[in-house]
Enzyme design. Structure first.
Site, short mmCIF file in Angstrom:
data_model
loop_
_atom_site.label_atom_id
_atom_site.label_comp_id
_atom_site.label_asym_id
_atom_site.label_seq_id
_atom_site.Cartn_x
_atom_site.Cartn_y
_atom_site.Cartn_z
N GLU A 14 40.26 77.57 32.90
CA GLU A 14 40.03 78.34 31.66
C GLU A 14 41.33 78.39 30.84
OE1 GLU A 14 40.81 82.42 30.33
OE2 GLU A 14 39.40 82.74 31.99
N HIS A 15 42.44 78.66 31.51
CA HIS A 15 43.73 78.67 30.79
C HIS A 15 44.04 77.29 30.20
CE1 HIS A 15 46.05 82.49 31.79
NE2 HIS A 15 44.85 82.70 32.29
N GLU A 70 50.13 86.77 35.64
CA GLU A 70 48.90 87.50 35.40
C GLU A 70 48.43 88.19 36.68
OE1 GLU A 70 45.69 85.11 33.85
OE2 GLU A 70 44.33 86.82 33.75
N HIS A 88 39.44 79.83 36.93
CA HIS A 88 40.25 80.63 36.01
C HIS A 88 41.45 79.82 35.49
CE1 HIS A 88 43.72 83.46 35.45
NE2 HIS A 88 42.87 83.91 34.55
#
Lengths: 458, 437
Positions: free
Chosen positions: A73-74, A150, A70
């Site tokens: 991904e950022h 987040e 993840h």
């Protein structure tokens, strides 16, 4: 492991879908470097969706770097040699596009939606960042903070999400599904540029990706365009994952979470196989039908018997997804009505399960599910994005997109006896994990950061 | 360039690939406006009946509109909730009931094969015209709604929203939450819902939207059938105007969360606002364009202060909120609020550059077709056009209206309309008050 269907039988729902019939065909091509391309034409509107699916997600991650898929991904939005940080998004925006990305247990995917004449732009940019990402320390330092925020937003400040995160952590012993997609907080805080670089080098390659394109396009044109931008990317040697097959569970597991909250809440999960892991795929489809019997709408059993009927739950749901890479869970979640305890609710849920193990489901219920599955197969085609999602998921978890063609047919073949059989075989105490949310008063004192995670977009 | 090659293939594309949408419009024999788009590509249809019956019509029974809407499919005609659900689901149809602030609607998605379609439509018609509001169903729903309202108290974001709307709208109906309060909902009786339904679910207060594979005659018959047994009733009075707040206020609400939720705003614009396009395009640049907006860049990309930072207008029958929001860990909430206010202040003072405007126009017009590329999205646009009496060519002319706006206009409009001295600020979390000590 289940075998893969090798034939490229093409498609069409058993229902007459008139003019759109030829649109529902999937075209497949594999480039020499291993990139798989799946294309579906849908001419209803002059738009096109592009999705790139990488076979990597939280279930690929070892301890210590959970959530790194993840995080990467950022970082994929933080620039390459050719297109520095921010350029990717700027170019897509100037072309009227929507874009984002999402990470799950078994995949990481990037998407753009564009007016159809601009498809080339997304290929050009995605091909570039597949091999040329520029990972910079100063960008990572900021983005670590973003991901931590987040996590706070999605999990730490949401009692039910936190309960779910802890539930997964006890339900699985050695399967990587025990870890949250977003990662554990101390793992997030400790990523280095080197960790990310290694993860990127290991998984981001054409032979570990699937390009899915759905929209108002000509498949041949899209193949040549993909060839132009992706064919010269070098493949990598992708080393197979260790199996990490979940140990057999030998008794019920429970956990209680005391959190500032207003309502009690219950999650139950039984270990079940999925399409990808099951010996006999009728079991996976029978579990799918079972989920429909319990929670396939307002007329299904949980609503009918627990929310109305006995009026013991304000809400109750059941869920099963046959599209996972590894063995997964058949879950229940519910909130009791005021005046009823979480134990009474649990007993009522188990009574529903018991009933499924002793009595055959009715013809009426099976007919209802068949009607719904048939209708859903039409409704889902209203969304190009959703069609691309299905192709990407089936392919990326290892089932193969071709299986989608048999979904309706296989659900239709499931019998009442098969449903009872899977209920007897899998919905048993020894395979069960339960999490209880025990609400504590919401005091006005701020607390410090803590724990959990689901699927989410960049 | 490959793009040229692609456009050369345009001619093989079917007729449905036109970028414009043909909206047809007529009235049923009772005078109910119908908005219809024929889309035969898939054998399905979406049908909505929309009433001016949102929470703005609650009066002092906060939450009654949403409560009543949610009860409709719990019993109607001869059927109880089980039978209604079974009738829809046995033909694969999906019925939705919902109420927002301005409107309430019943929406059906069904296959168009006659046997299936007829059952779904007939069931919808009975729900629409003969809801039972039986006391057993009422009591059950009351418990569910009250549980939902309790659950809301777990969420710092939801608590922030409640305080924010109250600060912006004072005594206007827009100040109150759609789902009401525990105190209001626990007082409801079945007769309240029955009365609300009788007053607002009437033909003079309805519009119908249909998108999908019904031909025009079938669509007309459908609309007619849905309205036949509904009384004409009376059109409700227009809502009162939204007054601007008298002065800026700031509220710090303590909550035991790891993040502080920050909302800053002001009553913004209505659907017919003459500055609509300038405000819309300006906001697009400020905080409405996701990953490339100014707020996103300042708050997230440059400083890593939050996962999401955004701004938006909610154009409604009357002025809806202009909202700027973010959420960040408690200890840096003051810093984030400062960045937010500085970004907004500079935006109002300095306006935008020609380059920014060009980029925004390219984004809005270049991706305009994406906004109505399926039945679901088309339904939303048609509902908006119908409910707010916008011109039928609204979608067609929108890109031209965006193209026509200038840097100077946006600057002038933001300066005139967004007034920092009247901004309302709400924070919920554990951060700011502590930091102020």
């Amino acid at each position: 492991m289940k075998f893969k269907f090798l034939f490229v039988a093409l498609c069409c729902l058993p229902l007459g879908v008139n003019s759109a019939e030829s649109d529902n065909k999937v075209y497949e091509k594999v480039l020499k470097n291993g990139l798989k391309i799946l294309i579906k034409a849908d001419h209803r509107s002059p738009v096109v969706v592009t999705q790139i699916w990488y076979k990597v997600g939280s279930s690929y991650e070892p301890n210590g770097i959970t959530g790194i898929s993840h995080m990467l991904e950022h970082m994929m939005f933080k620039g390459t040699e050719k297109y520095p940080a921010g350029e990717f998004s700027k170019i897509i925006a100037e072309n009227g596009g929507n874009e984002n990305a999402f990470t799950g247990q078994d995949y990481t995917a990037y998407f753009q939606t564009l007016e159809k004449s601009r498809l080339e732009i997304s290929f050009k940019l995605e091909a570039d960042r597949m091999r040329n990402l520029h990972l910079l320390k100063e960008e990572l330092v900021k983005e670590l903070e973003v991901v931590t925020e987040e996590r706070r937003m999605r999990t730490d400040d949401k009692p039910r999400s936190k309960t779910y995160e802890q539930f997964m952590a006890i339900a699985f012993s050695n399967s990587p599904y025990k870890n949250p997609v977003i990662g554990w907080p101390t793992d997030i805080a400790a990523y280095t540029v080197e960790d990310l670089e290694a993860w990127y080098q290991r998984w981001y390659a054409p032979n570990n990706a699937t390009l899915v394109v759905v929209g108002d396009i000509d498949p041949e044109e899209v193949f040549s365009l993909a060839e132009k931008y992706f064919a010269n990317l070098k493949p990598s040697e992708i080393k197979p994952l260790k199996p990490q097959t979940e140990m057999e569970q030998q008794g019920v597991r429970t956990i209680t979470l005391k959190l500032p909250a207003k309502l009690p809440y219950l999650i139950m999960g039984y270990k079940v196989p999925v399409l990808n892991t099951v010996e006999d795929d009728t079991e996976a489809y029978a579990l799918e039908v079972l989920a429909g019997i319990l929670d396939g709408g307002n007329s299904a059993r949980l609503s009918k018997n627990l929310v109305r009927g006995q009026q013991i739950a304000v809400s109750a749901s059941a869920g099963y997804s046959l599209i996972s890479r590894l063995d997964d869970l058949f879950t229940f979640s519910a909130t009791p009505v005021e005046g009823k305890t979480i134990t009474e609710l649990e007993t009522a849920l188990k009574a529903e399960i018991k009933l499924l193990q002793t009595d055959l489901v009715s013809d009426e219920e099976l007919q209802r599910i068949k009607a719904q599955v048939l209708a859903s197969a039409v409704y889902e085609r209203d969304s190009n994005f959703y069609q691309a999602m299905l192709l990407g998921r089936f392919e990326t978890v290892g089932i193969g997109w071709q299986e989608m063609n048999y979904y309706v047919e296989k659900v239709n073949k499931i019998t009442a006896k098969q449903v009872r059989d899977v209920a007897i075989k899998y919905l048993i105490e020894d395979k069960l994990s339960i999490a209880y949310l025990d609400p504590q008063p919401i005091t006005k004192q701020p607390k410090s950061a803590s724990i959990a995670g689901v699927r989410h977009a960049n | 360039m490959q793009i040229k090659l692609l456009t050369a293939f345009l001619f093989i594309i079917s007729l449905s690939a036109q970028a414009t949408v043909k909206i047809e419009h007529w009235q049923t024999s009772q005078g109910v406006p119908v908005y219809y788009v024929n889309n035969p590509a898939l054998p399905m249809v979406d049908i909505s009946v929309i009433f001016d019956a949102g929470s703005a019509r609650d009066g002092e029974d906060y939450g009654l509109a949403a409560f009543t809407s949610g009860l409709l499919d719990s019993g109607a005609g001869e059927w109880n909730a089980d039978q209604i659900a079974q009738r829809f689901e046995s033909v694969g149809a999906r019925l939705g009931v919902s109420a927002n602030i301005d409107s309430a609607s019943l929406s059906l998605r069904t296959l168009t094969e006659p046997k299936l379609f007829d059952t779904a439509l007939a069931t919808m018609e009975v729900i629409l015209t003969k809801p039972s509001f039986a006391s057993a169903d009422f009591d059950r729903r009351q418990q569910q709604v009250l549980a939902g309202l309790k659950h809301r108290e777990e969420s710092p974001g939801a608590i922030a929203k409640l305080a924010f709307n109250k600060a912006l709208f004072g005594e206007h109906p827009y100040a109150y939450p759609n789902s009401g309060y525990i105190t209001s909902v626990s007082k409801f009786k079945p007769s309240d819902s029955r009365q609300f339904y009788k007053t607002y679910y009437v033909t003079t207060n309805a519009i119908i939207v249909i998108v999908g594979a019904l031909d025009k005659q079938q669509a007309a018959d459908t609309a007619e059938k849905l309205m036949t047994h509904l009384p004409n009733g009376q059109k409700p009075k227009p809502l009162v105007d939204v007054m601007l707040p008298k002065k800026a206020t700031t509220q710090y609400i303590n909550f035991p969360s790891t993040q502080t939720h920050v909302l800053v705003g002001f009553p913004g614009m209505d659907r017919h606002d003459k500055d609509y396009i300038a405000l819309y395009v300006g906001n697009h640049i400020l905080g409405g364009s996701g990953l490339v907006s100014k707020l996103f860049k300042e708050v997230r990309e440059k400083r890593g202060l939050a996962y999401s930072a955004y701004s938006y207008f909610s154009p409604m029958v009357k002025k809806g909120a202009f909202t700027i929001g973010l959420q960040t860990k408690n200890s840096q909430s003051q810093q984030a609020l400062q960045v937010l206010n500085t970004t907004l202040g500079e935006f109002i003072d300095k306006g935008i550059t020609e380059e920014e405007l060009i980029a925004a126009k390219k984004n809005i017009t270049g991706g305009f077709v994406l906004r109505f590329d399926n039945n679901r999205k088309l339904m939303n646009y048609l509902s908006m056009i119908g409910f707010h009496h916008l011109p039928l060519d609204y979608l067609e002319t929108f890109p031209q209206r965006v193209e026509a706006i200038s840097v100077a206009e946006i600057k002038e409009v933001f300066k005139r309309r967004i007034r920092p001295e009247l901004l309302q600020t709400v924070t919920v979390g554990g951060g700011i008050e502590k930091a102020k000590k």
